[in-house]
Design a protein around this motif. Structure first.
Motif, PDB file in Angstrom:
ATOM      1  N   GLU A  79       0.977  -0.958   0.017  1.00 41.34           N
ATOM      2  CA  GLU A  79      -0.047  -0.038  -0.034  1.00 41.34           C
ATOM      3  C   GLU A  79       0.970   1.255  -0.023  1.00 41.34           C
ATOM      4  O   GLU A  79       1.897   1.158   0.713  1.00 41.34           O
ATOM      5  CB  GLU A  79      -0.929   0.105   1.389  1.00 41.34           C
ATOM      6  CG  GLU A  79      -1.920  -0.977   1.190  1.00 41.34           C
ATOM      7  CD  GLU A  79      -2.862  -0.786   2.617  1.00 41.34           C
ATOM      8  OE1 GLU A  79      -4.001  -0.778   2.440  1.00 41.34           O
ATOM      9  OE2 GLU A  79      -2.332  -0.793   3.836  1.00 41.34           O
ATOM     10  N   TYR A  81       0.130   5.464   0.182  1.00 44.08           N
ATOM     11  CA  TYR A  81      -0.730   6.600   0.243  1.00 44.08           C
ATOM     12  C   TYR A  81       0.073   7.744   0.624  1.00 44.08           C
ATOM     13  O   TYR A  81       0.336   7.906   1.873  1.00 44.08           O
ATOM     14  CB  TYR A  81      -1.782   6.518   1.009  1.00 44.08           C
ATOM     15  CG  TYR A  81      -3.121   5.275   0.655  1.00 44.08           C
ATOM     16  CD1 TYR A  81      -3.932   5.499  -0.149  1.00 44.08           C
ATOM     17  CD2 TYR A  81      -2.777   3.954   1.131  1.00 44.08           C
ATOM     18  CE1 TYR A  81      -4.729   4.238  -0.533  1.00 44.08           C
ATOM     19  CE2 TYR A  81      -3.577   2.799   0.939  1.00 44.08           C
ATOM     20  CZ  TYR A  81      -4.515   3.246  -0.012  1.00 44.08           C
ATOM     21  OH  TYR A  81      -5.401   1.992  -0.447  1.00 44.08           O
ATOM     22  N   GLN A  84       0.577   9.557   4.032  1.00 50.96           N
ATOM     23  CA  GLN A  84      -0.111   8.681   5.269  1.00 50.96           C
ATOM     24  C   GLN A  84       0.133   7.395   5.506  1.00 50.96           C
ATOM     25  O   GLN A  84       0.236   7.241   6.690  1.00 50.96           O
ATOM     26  CB  GLN A  84      -1.678   8.765   4.378  1.00 50.96           C
ATOM     27  CG  GLN A  84      -2.414   9.989   4.201  1.00 50.96           C
ATOM     28  CD  GLN A  84      -3.849   9.742   3.523  1.00 50.96           C
ATOM     29  OE1 GLN A  84      -4.480   8.468   3.724  1.00 50.96           O
ATOM     30  NE2 GLN A  84      -4.028  10.403   2.422  1.00 50.96           N
ATOM     31  N   LYS A  85       0.478   6.631   4.454  1.00 53.55           N
ATOM     32  CA  LYS A  85       0.587   5.144   4.781  1.00 53.55           C
ATOM     33  C   LYS A  85       1.375   4.499   3.609  1.00 53.55           C
ATOM     34  O   LYS A  85       1.381   4.831   2.413  1.00 53.55           O
ATOM     35  CB  LYS A  85      -0.662   4.582   5.003  1.00 53.55           C
ATOM     36  CG  LYS A  85      -0.461   3.010   5.424  1.00 53.55           C
ATOM     37  CD  LYS A  85      -1.816   2.385   5.786  1.00 53.55           C
ATOM     38  CE  LYS A  85      -3.272   2.564   4.965  1.00 53.55           C
ATOM     39  NZ  LYS A  85      -4.157   1.929   5.199  1.00 53.55           N
ATOM     40  N   THR A  87       2.541   0.362   3.197  1.00 47.69           N
ATOM     41  CA  THR A  87       2.486  -0.981   3.698  1.00 47.69           C
ATOM     42  C   THR A  87       3.742  -1.895   2.893  1.00 47.69           C
ATOM     43  O   THR A  87       3.474  -1.803   1.986  1.00 47.69           O
ATOM     44  CB  THR A  87       1.071  -1.757   3.887  1.00 47.69           C
ATOM     45  OG1 THR A  87       0.193  -0.855   4.601  1.00 47.69           O
ATOM     46  CG2 THR A  87       1.275  -3.025   4.474  1.00 47.69           C
ATOM     47  N   PHE A 103       3.774  -1.775   8.788  1.00 46.79           N
ATOM     48  CA  PHE A 103       2.577  -0.848   8.617  1.00 46.79           C
ATOM     49  C   PHE A 103       3.253   0.266   8.906  1.00 46.79           C
ATOM     50  O   PHE A 103       3.283   0.454  10.342  1.00 46.79           O
ATOM     51  CB  PHE A 103       1.382  -1.333   9.321  1.00 46.79           C
ATOM     52  CG  PHE A 103       0.779  -2.607   8.895  1.00 46.79           C
ATOM     53  CD1 PHE A 103      -0.108  -2.608   7.854  1.00 46.79           C
ATOM     54  CD2 PHE A 103       1.196  -3.941   9.548  1.00 46.79           C
ATOM     55  CE1 PHE A 103      -0.608  -3.897   7.521  1.00 46.79           C
ATOM     56  CE2 PHE A 103       0.642  -4.972   9.166  1.00 46.79           C
ATOM     57  CZ  PHE A 103      -0.156  -5.068   8.322  1.00 46.79           C
ATOM     58  N   GLU A 105       2.492   4.386   9.377  1.00 45.89           N
ATOM     59  CA  GLU A 105       1.524   5.330   9.274  1.00 45.89           C
ATOM     60  C   GLU A 105       1.956   6.775   9.827  1.00 45.89           C
ATOM     61  O   GLU A 105       2.548   6.810  10.938  1.00 45.89           O
ATOM     62  CB  GLU A 105       0.312   5.098  10.250  1.00 45.89           C
ATOM     63  CG  GLU A 105      -0.488   3.781   9.733  1.00 45.89           C
ATOM     64  CD  GLU A 105      -1.758   3.335  10.487  1.00 45.89           C
ATOM     65  OE1 GLU A 105      -1.956   4.174  11.311  1.00 45.89           O
ATOM     66  OE2 GLU A 105      -2.350   2.595  10.031  1.00 45.89           O
ATOM     67  N   GLU A 107       1.237  10.585  10.657  1.00 50.98           N
ATOM     68  CA  GLU A 107       0.166  11.174  11.111  1.00 50.98           C
ATOM     69  C   GLU A 107       0.567  12.833  11.360  1.00 50.98           C
ATOM     70  O   GLU A 107       1.743  13.135  12.023  1.00 50.98           O
ATOM     71  CB  GLU A 107       0.037  10.794  12.759  1.00 50.98           C
ATOM     72  CG  GLU A 107      -1.018  11.529  13.462  1.00 50.98           C
ATOM     73  CD  GLU A 107      -1.436  10.867  14.658  1.00 50.98           C
ATOM     74  OE1 GLU A 107      -1.891  11.098  15.533  1.00 50.98           O
ATOM     75  OE2 GLU A 107      -1.022   9.648  14.858  1.00 50.98           O
TER      76      GLU A 107
END
Length: 161
Positions: A79, A81, A84-85, A87, A103, A105, A107
């Motif tokens: 993943e 994004y 944001q993210k 994976t 993972f 993330e 913020e």
């Protein structure tokens, strides 16, 4: 001195949670994980490949002063994004460590501060404990300190003091 990067490993679980707040906008923190030139500076490793997209892959390599390769790692991005993210899988080559799932993330806390939350899942509790027996917490804290320093030097007007 207390480490800014927090590593939480609950007994009996196959995971590690890593958190760190940075004096950087979330966009710059994300760049530190996705721009090869920045990664090479704060990680002290060479980026051989980095495809920042779903189904992309990555490969890093670290050499000693004599040019001998001492560390190689690779993985697949599942993943992606922006800001944001991410994976991804993480595999240390030529070791007895199993592939792990990460993972990441990113913020936004304020316009000038952000937080990284990493959830790392291991094949077994033993593999997780094997990593924890190494100076993992100290090493990731040092790397994150370097990330903060390097990105602040590259983008001085965008980081908070």
């Amino acid at each position: 001195m207390e480490r800014k990067t927090k590593v939480h490993a609950e007994n009996g679980k196959q995971e590690i949670l890593v958190t760190r707040e940075f004096d950087l906008p979330v966009e710059l923190l994300f760049k530190a994980y996705t721009e090869p030139e920045i990664i090479e500076q704060w990680m002290g490793t060479k980026v051989l490949k980095l495809e920042n997209k779903k189904h992309g892959s990555w490969q890093f390599e670290t050499s000693d002063a004599q040019g001998n390769v001492v560390f190689k790692a690779n993985g697949t991005i599942h993943e992606f994004y922006p800001d944001q993210k991410i994976t991804r899988t993480f595999e240390m080559e030529d070791t007895n460590f199993a592939v792990q799932l990460e993972f990441l993330e990113f913020e936004k806390l304020t316009n000038n501060t952000s937080k990284l939350n990493m959830h790392i899942v291991f094949k077994s509790i033993e593999y997780r404990n094997q990593l924890l027996r190494m100076p993992f917490a100290q090493g990731i804290n040092m790397a994150h300190n370097q990330l903060q320093k390097i990105v602040t030097q590259i983008y001085p007007k965008h980081s908070s003091e």
